[in-house]
Design a protein around this motif. Structure first.
Motif, PDB file in Angstrom:
ATOM      1  N   GLN A 186       4.768  -5.720  -1.806  1.00  0.00           N
ATOM      2  CA  GLN A 186       5.045  -5.311  -3.177  1.00  0.00           C
ATOM      3  C   GLN A 186       6.149  -4.259  -3.104  1.00  0.00           C
ATOM      4  OE1 GLN A 186       3.573  -6.861  -5.588  1.00  0.00           O
ATOM      5  NE2 GLN A 186       1.711  -7.674  -4.675  1.00  0.00           N
ATOM      6  N   THR A 187       7.337  -4.597  -3.605  1.00  0.00           N
ATOM      7  CA  THR A 187       8.462  -3.671  -3.569  1.00  0.00           C
ATOM      8  C   THR A 187       8.888  -3.378  -4.994  1.00  0.00           C
ATOM      9  OG1 THR A 187       9.177  -4.642  -1.482  1.00  0.00           O
ATOM     10  CG2 THR A 187      10.742  -3.211  -2.607  1.00  0.00           C
ATOM     11  N   ALA A 188       8.806  -2.118  -5.378  1.00  0.00           N
ATOM     12  CA  ALA A 188       9.173  -1.705  -6.721  1.00  0.00           C
ATOM     13  C   ALA A 188      10.458  -0.893  -6.669  1.00  0.00           C
ATOM     14  CB  ALA A 188       8.059  -0.877  -7.350  1.00  0.00           C
ATOM     15  N   VAL A 189      11.265  -1.044  -7.719  1.00  0.00           N
ATOM     16  CA  VAL A 189      12.477  -0.240  -7.866  1.00  0.00           C
ATOM     17  C   VAL A 189      12.489   0.294  -9.291  1.00  0.00           C
ATOM     18  CG1 VAL A 189      13.930  -2.240  -8.436  1.00  0.00           C
ATOM     19  CG2 VAL A 189      14.986  -0.134  -7.606  1.00  0.00           C
ATOM     20  N   ALA A 190      12.832   1.563  -9.423  1.00  0.00           N
ATOM     21  CA  ALA A 190      12.916   2.207 -10.735  1.00  0.00           C
ATOM     22  C   ALA A 190      14.285   2.842 -10.877  1.00  0.00           C
ATOM     23  CB  ALA A 190      11.829   3.274 -10.877  1.00  0.00           C
ATOM     24  N   VAL A 191      14.786   2.832 -12.105  1.00  0.00           N
ATOM     25  CA  VAL A 191      16.022   3.553 -12.414  1.00  0.00           C
ATOM     26  C   VAL A 191      15.717   4.493 -13.566  1.00  0.00           C
ATOM     27  CG1 VAL A 191      18.362   3.353 -13.352  1.00  0.00           C
ATOM     28  CG2 VAL A 191      17.615   1.819 -11.530  1.00  0.00           C
ATOM     29  N   GLN A 203       7.628   0.504  -1.247  1.00  0.00           N
ATOM     30  CA  GLN A 203       7.104  -0.777  -0.782  1.00  0.00           C
ATOM     31  C   GLN A 203       5.720  -0.576  -0.194  1.00  0.00           C
ATOM     32  OE1 GLN A 203       8.512  -2.807   2.942  1.00  0.00           O
ATOM     33  NE2 GLN A 203       9.241  -4.287   1.437  1.00  0.00           N
ATOM     34  N   VAL A 204       4.819  -1.475  -0.554  1.00  0.00           N
ATOM     35  CA  VAL A 204       3.467  -1.445  -0.017  1.00  0.00           C
ATOM     36  C   VAL A 204       3.134  -2.851   0.472  1.00  0.00           C
ATOM     37  CG1 VAL A 204       1.034  -1.011  -0.517  1.00  0.00           C
ATOM     38  CG2 VAL A 204       2.789   0.388  -1.624  1.00  0.00           C
ATOM     39  N   ALA A 205       2.707  -2.946   1.713  1.00  0.00           N
ATOM     40  CA  ALA A 205       2.243  -4.225   2.254  1.00  0.00           C
ATOM     41  C   ALA A 205       0.786  -4.406   1.828  1.00  0.00           C
ATOM     42  CB  ALA A 205       2.370  -4.235   3.767  1.00  0.00           C
ATOM     43  N   ASP A 206       0.483  -5.576   1.311  1.00  0.00           N
ATOM     44  CA  ASP A 206      -0.824  -5.885   0.752  1.00  0.00           C
ATOM     45  C   ASP A 206      -1.471  -6.972   1.606  1.00  0.00           C
ATOM     46  OD1 ASP A 206      -2.920  -6.964  -0.772  1.00  0.00           O
ATOM     47  OD2 ASP A 206      -1.810  -6.890  -2.651  1.00  0.00           O
ATOM     48  N   LEU A 207      -2.526  -6.611   2.317  1.00  0.00           N
ATOM     49  CA  LEU A 207      -3.276  -7.565   3.135  1.00  0.00           C
ATOM     50  C   LEU A 207      -4.640  -7.759   2.477  1.00  0.00           C
ATOM     51  CD1 LEU A 207      -3.442  -9.286   5.721  1.00  0.00           C
ATOM     52  CD2 LEU A 207      -4.341  -7.265   6.895  1.00  0.00           C
ATOM     53  N   ALA A 208      -4.783  -8.851   1.741  1.00  0.00           N
ATOM     54  CA  ALA A 208      -6.039  -9.178   1.044  1.00  0.00           C
ATOM     55  C   ALA A 208      -6.503  -8.031   0.143  1.00  0.00           C
ATOM     56  CB  ALA A 208      -7.119  -9.548   2.056  1.00  0.00           C
ATOM     57  N   GLY A 209      -5.549  -7.419  -0.573  1.00  0.00           N
ATOM     58  CA  GLY A 209      -5.876  -6.350  -1.509  1.00  0.00           C
ATOM     59  C   GLY A 209      -5.882  -4.959  -0.917  1.00  0.00           C
ATOM     60  N   GLU A 210      -5.704  -4.843   0.380  1.00  0.00           N
ATOM     61  CA  GLU A 210      -5.676  -3.539   1.048  1.00  0.00           C
ATOM     62  C   GLU A 210      -4.234  -3.134   1.338  1.00  0.00           C
ATOM     63  OE1 GLU A 210      -6.790  -1.540   5.354  1.00  0.00           O
ATOM     64  OE2 GLU A 210      -7.671  -3.478   4.840  1.00  0.00           O
ATOM     65  N   ALA A 211      -3.887  -1.910   0.967  1.00  0.00           N
ATOM     66  CA  ALA A 211      -2.550  -1.394   1.238  1.00  0.00           C
ATOM     67  C   ALA A 211      -2.406  -1.099   2.728  1.00  0.00           C
ATOM     68  CB  ALA A 211      -2.294  -0.124   0.432  1.00  0.00           C
ATOM     69  N   ILE A 212      -1.351  -1.661   3.324  1.00  0.00           N
ATOM     70  CA  ILE A 212      -1.046  -1.433   4.729  1.00  0.00           C
ATOM     71  C   ILE A 212       0.238  -0.599   4.768  1.00  0.00           C
ATOM     72  CG2 ILE A 212      -0.472  -2.526   6.941  1.00  0.00           C
ATOM     73  CD1 ILE A 212      -3.287  -3.192   5.978  1.00  0.00           C
ATOM     74  N   GLY A 213       0.163   0.577   5.292  1.00  0.00           N
ATOM     75  CA  GLY A 213       1.317   1.471   5.282  1.00  0.00           C
ATOM     76  C   GLY A 213       2.153   1.390   6.541  1.00  0.00           C
ATOM     77  N   LYS A 214       2.964   2.416   6.728  1.00  0.00           N
ATOM     78  CA  LYS A 214       3.783   2.528   7.933  1.00  0.00           C
ATOM     79  C   LYS A 214       2.873   2.968   9.072  1.00  0.00           C
ATOM     80  CE  LYS A 214       7.663   3.974   5.098  1.00  0.00           C
ATOM     81  NZ  LYS A 214       8.474   5.101   4.644  1.00  0.00           N
ATOM     82  N   PRO A 215       2.960   2.303  10.214  1.00  0.00           N
ATOM     83  CA  PRO A 215       2.009   2.611  11.282  1.00  0.00           C
ATOM     84  C   PRO A 215       2.226   3.969  11.938  1.00  0.00           C
ATOM     85  CG  PRO A 215       3.631   1.063  12.072  1.00  0.00           C
ATOM     86  CD  PRO A 215       3.872   1.231  10.593  1.00  0.00           C
ATOM     87  N   GLY A 216       3.470   4.374  12.121  1.00  0.00           N
ATOM     88  CA  GLY A 216       3.753   5.672  12.735  1.00  0.00           C
ATOM     89  C   GLY A 216       3.719   5.683  14.248  1.00  0.00           C
ATOM     90  N   THR A 217       2.826   4.908  14.856  1.00  0.00           N
ATOM     91  CA  THR A 217       2.703   4.895  16.314  1.00  0.00           C
ATOM     92  C   THR A 217       2.633   3.456  16.827  1.00  0.00           C
ATOM     93  OG1 THR A 217       0.282   4.862  16.369  1.00  0.00           O
ATOM     94  CG2 THR A 217       1.350   7.046  16.245  1.00  0.00           C
ATOM     95  N   GLY A 223      -8.943   3.495  -5.686  1.00  0.00           N
ATOM     96  CA  GLY A 223      -8.989   2.164  -6.283  1.00  0.00           C
ATOM     97  C   GLY A 223      -7.652   1.605  -6.730  1.00  0.00           C
ATOM     98  N   GLU A 224      -6.561   2.279  -6.409  1.00  0.00           N
ATOM     99  CA  GLU A 224      -5.242   1.829  -6.855  1.00  0.00           C
ATOM    100  C   GLU A 224      -4.798   0.594  -6.071  1.00  0.00           C
ATOM    101  OE1 GLU A 224      -1.155   4.058  -8.161  1.00  0.00           O
ATOM    102  OE2 GLU A 224      -2.108   4.756  -6.299  1.00  0.00           O
ATOM    103  N   ALA A 225      -4.425  -0.441  -6.794  1.00  0.00           N
ATOM    104  CA  ALA A 225      -3.966  -1.683  -6.173  1.00  0.00           C
ATOM    105  C   ALA A 225      -2.594  -1.472  -5.547  1.00  0.00           C
ATOM    106  CB  ALA A 225      -3.896  -2.786  -7.221  1.00  0.00           C
ATOM    107  N   PRO A 226      -2.272  -2.214  -4.477  1.00  0.00           N
ATOM    108  CA  PRO A 226      -0.975  -2.047  -3.812  1.00  0.00           C
ATOM    109  C   PRO A 226       0.229  -2.174  -4.756  1.00  0.00           C
ATOM    110  CG  PRO A 226      -2.439  -3.288  -2.402  1.00  0.00           C
ATOM    111  CD  PRO A 226      -3.147  -3.126  -3.723  1.00  0.00           C
ATOM    112  N   ALA A 227       0.224  -3.145  -5.677  1.00  0.00           N
ATOM    113  CA  ALA A 227       1.354  -3.313  -6.605  1.00  0.00           C
ATOM    114  C   ALA A 227       1.487  -2.095  -7.522  1.00  0.00           C
ATOM    115  CB  ALA A 227       1.188  -4.588  -7.422  1.00  0.00           C
TER     116      ALA A 227
END
Length: 191
Positions: free
Chosen positions: A103-108, A70-84, A38-42
């Motif tokens: 959604q791109t997050a950066v932490a220090v 970074q997580v791509a958010d398509l209508a609330g669904e996380a879209i990851g790296k395709p790989g193929t 249930g974790e949101a992309p952001a």
């Protein structure tokens, strides 16, 4: 100056951080990137960015460590790296004619500091034919990119618009926010 470490092996993030002309090392974080139920992309992007920075900081006390995700958010669904190739084609077909929010997050993480910022990039993907998808994938091979596109390359031809207040966020490291966080850690990029 304390050691600066990028908690990433991403060539895209490495290239972006290099733009600041600060000496840094890159280390691979040991973080499980699986989304929680249930974790949101952001929230996923923020959690992983901070976990990556904390993991490397634990191995290098006294360092200033940057983590990003970074997580791509398509209508609330996380879209990851395709790989193929096949998975990338499916992603691009699903994204055709729709808005995708990256959604791109950066932490220090540094002594006395653990801070995070998130940049949101709204991308409108144009209507894509199967032939256009195939031509793009053969040319750019974006199989290691969330959302199956490299906007810094030919992937820009897939889009109608990009909206963001931090233009490098779409490539994977929001440099405006990174600079602000580095200043909070006591490291001025222009010093």
């Amino acid at each position: 100056m304390p050691q600066l470490i990028l908690a990433s092996t991403s060539r895209y993030r490495h290239e972006l951080l290099s733009r600041l002309r600060l000496p840094f090392d890159a280390m691979a974080p040991d973080v499980d990137e699986t989304a929680l139920p249930g974790e949101a992309p952001a929230a996923l992007a923020e959690r992983l960015a901070l976990a990556k920075a904390r993991d490397v900081a634990a191995r290098f006390p006294g360092a200033i460590v940057i983590g990003s995700d970074q997580v791509a958010d398509l209508a609330g669904e996380a879209i990851g790296k395709p790989g193929t190739h096949a998975a990338a084609a499916v992603q691009l077909r699903r994204m055709s004619g729709r808005e995708v929010v990256f959604q791109t997050a950066v932490a220090v993480v540094a002594p006395g500091l653990a801070a995070i910022e998130r940049a949101e990039v709204r991308v409108r993907v144009r209507e894509l034919s199967d032939a256009a998808i195939e031509a793009y994938l053969r040319a750019d091979q974006p199989y290691d990119c969330a959302g199956s596109a490299k906007v810094e390359s030919l992937g820009i031809a897939l889009l109608d618009a990009v909206e963001s207040d931090d233009p490098t966020a779409l490539v994977g490291l929001p440099l405006i926010r990174t600079c602000a966080l580095l200043r909070r850690a006591g490291l001025e990029p222009l010093a």
